[in-house]
Scaffold this motif. Sequence first.
Motif, PDB file in Angstrom:
ATOM      1  N   LEU A  75      -5.600   4.875 -18.382  1.00 24.70           N
ATOM      2  CA  LEU A  75      -6.112   6.065 -17.653  1.00 24.70           C
ATOM      3  C   LEU A  75      -5.053   7.133 -17.507  1.00 24.70           C
ATOM      4  N   LEU A  76      -5.271   8.257 -18.012  1.00 25.51           N
ATOM      5  CA  LEU A  76      -4.236   9.382 -18.231  1.00 25.51           C
ATOM      6  C   LEU A  76      -4.839  10.158 -16.864  1.00 25.51           C
ATOM      7  N   VAL A  77      -4.074  10.062 -15.757  1.00 21.37           N
ATOM      8  CA  VAL A  77      -4.543  10.923 -14.653  1.00 21.37           C
ATOM      9  C   VAL A  77      -3.562  12.238 -14.496  1.00 21.37           C
ATOM     10  N   HIS A  78      -4.251  13.296 -14.431  1.00 24.97           N
ATOM     11  CA  HIS A  78      -3.475  14.591 -14.270  1.00 24.97           C
ATOM     12  C   HIS A  78      -3.798  15.310 -13.272  1.00 24.97           C
ATOM     13  N   PRO A  79      -3.194  15.120 -12.028  1.00 25.58           N
ATOM     14  CA  PRO A  79      -3.549  15.630 -10.728  1.00 25.58           C
ATOM     15  C   PRO A  79      -3.073  17.340 -10.757  1.00 25.58           C
ATOM     16  N   ARG A  80      -2.205  17.631 -11.453  1.00 33.05           N
ATOM     17  CA  ARG A  80      -1.467  19.056 -11.301  1.00 33.05           C
ATOM     18  C   ARG A  80      -2.216  20.182 -12.301  1.00 33.05           C
ATOM     19  N   VAL A  81      -3.106  19.532 -13.064  1.00 31.47           N
ATOM     20  CA  VAL A  81      -3.849  20.536 -14.031  1.00 31.47           C
ATOM     21  C   VAL A  81      -5.326  20.208 -14.446  1.00 31.47           C
ATOM     22  N   LEU A  82      -6.196  21.115 -14.470  1.00 35.22           N
ATOM     23  CA  LEU A  82      -7.503  21.019 -14.632  1.00 35.22           C
ATOM     24  C   LEU A  82      -8.351  20.818 -13.443  1.00 35.22           C
ATOM     25  N   SER A  83      -7.849  21.096 -12.337  1.00 35.25           N
ATOM     26  CA  SER A  83      -8.590  20.532 -10.975  1.00 35.25           C
ATOM     27  C   SER A  83     -10.009  21.303 -11.239  1.00 35.25           C
ATOM     28  N   ASP A  84     -10.217  22.676 -11.686  1.00 37.18           N
ATOM     29  CA  ASP A  84     -11.568  23.249 -11.830  1.00 37.18           C
ATOM     30  C   ASP A  84     -12.214  22.180 -12.558  1.00 37.18           C
ATOM     31  N   PHE A  85     -13.594  21.962 -12.468  1.00 35.05           N
ATOM     32  CA  PHE A  85     -14.157  20.997 -13.243  1.00 35.05           C
ATOM     33  C   PHE A  85     -14.600  21.696 -14.393  1.00 35.05           C
ATOM     34  N   LEU A  86     -14.937  22.990 -14.385  1.00 35.33           N
ATOM     35  CA  LEU A  86     -15.293  23.699 -15.723  1.00 35.33           C
ATOM     36  C   LEU A  86     -14.123  23.889 -16.518  1.00 35.33           C
ATOM     37  N   ASP A  87     -13.015  24.181 -16.128  1.00 34.90           N
ATOM     38  CA  ASP A  87     -11.778  24.225 -17.050  1.00 34.90           C
ATOM     39  C   ASP A  87     -11.668  22.763 -17.782  1.00 34.90           C
ATOM     40  N   PHE A  88     -11.740  21.554 -16.768  1.00 31.43           N
ATOM     41  CA  PHE A  88     -11.907  20.132 -17.580  1.00 31.43           C
ATOM     42  C   PHE A  88     -12.716  19.966 -18.420  1.00 31.43           C
ATOM     43  N   ASN A  89     -13.831  20.260 -17.992  1.00 35.99           N
ATOM     44  CA  ASN A  89     -15.047  20.044 -18.987  1.00 35.99           C
ATOM     45  C   ASN A  89     -14.774  20.984 -20.489  1.00 35.99           C
ATOM     46  N   ASP A  90     -14.236  22.166 -20.528  1.00 35.34           N
ATOM     47  CA  ASP A  90     -13.802  22.662 -21.399  1.00 35.34           C
ATOM     48  C   ASP A  90     -12.764  22.093 -22.287  1.00 35.34           C
ATOM     49  N   PHE A  91     -11.988  21.609 -21.452  1.00 37.55           N
ATOM     50  CA  PHE A  91     -10.523  20.802 -22.221  1.00 37.55           C
ATOM     51  C   PHE A  91     -11.199  19.444 -22.957  1.00 37.55           C
ATOM     52  N   LEU A  92     -12.145  18.991 -22.581  1.00 38.82           N
ATOM     53  CA  LEU A  92     -12.788  17.705 -23.241  1.00 38.82           C
ATOM     54  C   LEU A  92     -13.085  18.212 -24.683  1.00 38.82           C
ATOM     55  N   ASP A  93     -13.269  19.351 -25.070  1.00 35.07           N
ATOM     56  CA  ASP A  93     -13.283  19.557 -26.596  1.00 35.07           C
ATOM     57  C   ASP A  93     -11.889  19.440 -27.256  1.00 35.07           C
ATOM     58  N   VAL A  94     -11.264  19.906 -26.582  1.00 33.68           N
ATOM     59  CA  VAL A  94      -9.727  20.008 -27.187  1.00 33.68           C
ATOM     60  C   VAL A  94      -9.320  18.397 -27.244  1.00 33.68           C
ATOM     61  N   ALA A  95      -9.563  17.688 -26.555  1.00 35.42           N
ATOM     62  CA  ALA A  95      -9.496  16.098 -26.370  1.00 35.42           C
ATOM     63  C   ALA A  95     -10.085  15.705 -27.513  1.00 35.42           C
ATOM     64  N   ASP A  96     -11.262  15.760 -27.733  1.00 38.83           N
ATOM     65  CA  ASP A  96     -11.943  15.171 -28.916  1.00 38.83           C
ATOM     66  C   ASP A  96     -11.502  15.645 -30.092  1.00 38.83           C
ATOM     67  N   MET A  97     -10.920  16.823 -30.210  1.00 37.79           N
ATOM     68  CA  MET A  97     -10.408  17.432 -31.444  1.00 37.79           C
ATOM     69  C   MET A  97      -9.209  16.658 -31.861  1.00 37.79           C
ATOM     70  N   GLN A 101      -7.986  14.874 -35.042  1.00 35.92           N
ATOM     71  CA  GLN A 101      -6.792  15.146 -35.783  1.00 35.92           C
ATOM     72  C   GLN A 101      -5.905  13.795 -35.952  1.00 35.92           C
ATOM     73  N   LEU A 102      -5.838  13.022 -35.081  1.00 39.19           N
ATOM     74  CA  LEU A 102      -4.953  11.871 -35.174  1.00 39.19           C
ATOM     75  C   LEU A 102      -5.563  10.861 -36.139  1.00 39.19           C
ATOM     76  N   GLY A 103      -7.074  11.046 -36.596  1.00 40.84           N
ATOM     77  CA  GLY A 103      -7.624  10.055 -37.319  1.00 40.84           C
ATOM     78  C   GLY A 103      -8.174   8.892 -36.589  1.00 40.84           C
ATOM     79  N   LEU A 104      -8.245   8.959 -35.182  1.00 42.26           N
ATOM     80  CA  LEU A 104      -8.596   7.826 -34.254  1.00 42.26           C
ATOM     81  C   LEU A 104      -9.904   7.832 -34.088  1.00 42.26           C
ATOM     82  N   GLU A 105     -10.725   8.924 -34.418  1.00 40.66           N
ATOM     83  CA  GLU A 105     -12.395   8.828 -34.109  1.00 40.66           C
ATOM     84  C   GLU A 105     -12.798   7.526 -34.619  1.00 40.66           C
ATOM     85  N   GLY A 106     -13.852   6.771 -33.864  1.00 43.59           N
ATOM     86  CA  GLY A 106     -14.011   5.425 -34.161  1.00 43.59           C
ATOM     87  C   GLY A 106     -13.311   4.462 -34.052  1.00 43.59           C
ATOM     88  N   THR A 107     -11.978   4.713 -33.412  1.00 39.74           N
ATOM     89  CA  THR A 107     -11.275   3.562 -33.116  1.00 39.74           C
ATOM     90  C   THR A 107     -10.953   3.746 -31.419  1.00 39.74           C
TER      91      THR A 107
END
Length: 189
Positions: A75-97, A101-107
């Motif tokens: 659980l990577l909890v980040h209380p000081r950044v992305l408190s706005d849900f729409l910004d958080f939701n946009d960041f999910l694309d970055v997280a998936d990328m 990039q680490l070659g961990l998709e499927g792992t």
Amino acid sequence: MTPPDPELVRTQTLDWLDQAVIGLNLCPFAKSVRVKGQVRTVISDATDTDTLLTELLAELQHLATVDPEQTDTTLLVHPRVLSDFLDFNDFLDVADMALRQLGLEGTLQIASFHPRFQFAGTDADDITNYTNRSPWPMLHLIRESSIDRAVAAFPEAEAIYERNIETLERLGLDGWRQLFPDFPTPDKP
């Protein structure tokens, strides 16, 4: 604004895990890893998305290499950044990328939880949103192999989502507020 105390964030996160995720059986797979001490809880001090991304990359690499008997999920909890849900939701694309990039998709995969989580097409106060509401913004890093084992052991795993909605509808907002009086709700930031 004073940053939240990391130990308070950890305590509230683990209380939510124990009372909501495990206590309401929203995830039937969570109890065993919690009991075995295999849940790594990382409280980020990131105040910007670049720093959070750096921490996410490190945690993805850590989870990919550590023995599952030691850490099965993070659980990577980040209380000081992305408190706005729409910004958080946009960041999910970055997280998936980052995962790709680490070659961990499927792992590994990343699940998202946020105090203001809202499914598309629902009202903010729709109780079904609480299946993904947590006390703090959080990225849940999960091993695909653990999910596969859990699904194989759990009959009708595809019915979990519907069962969770039924559970939360029975509980209602008032019941949720009783469980988590300090938790943000649509009428209380």
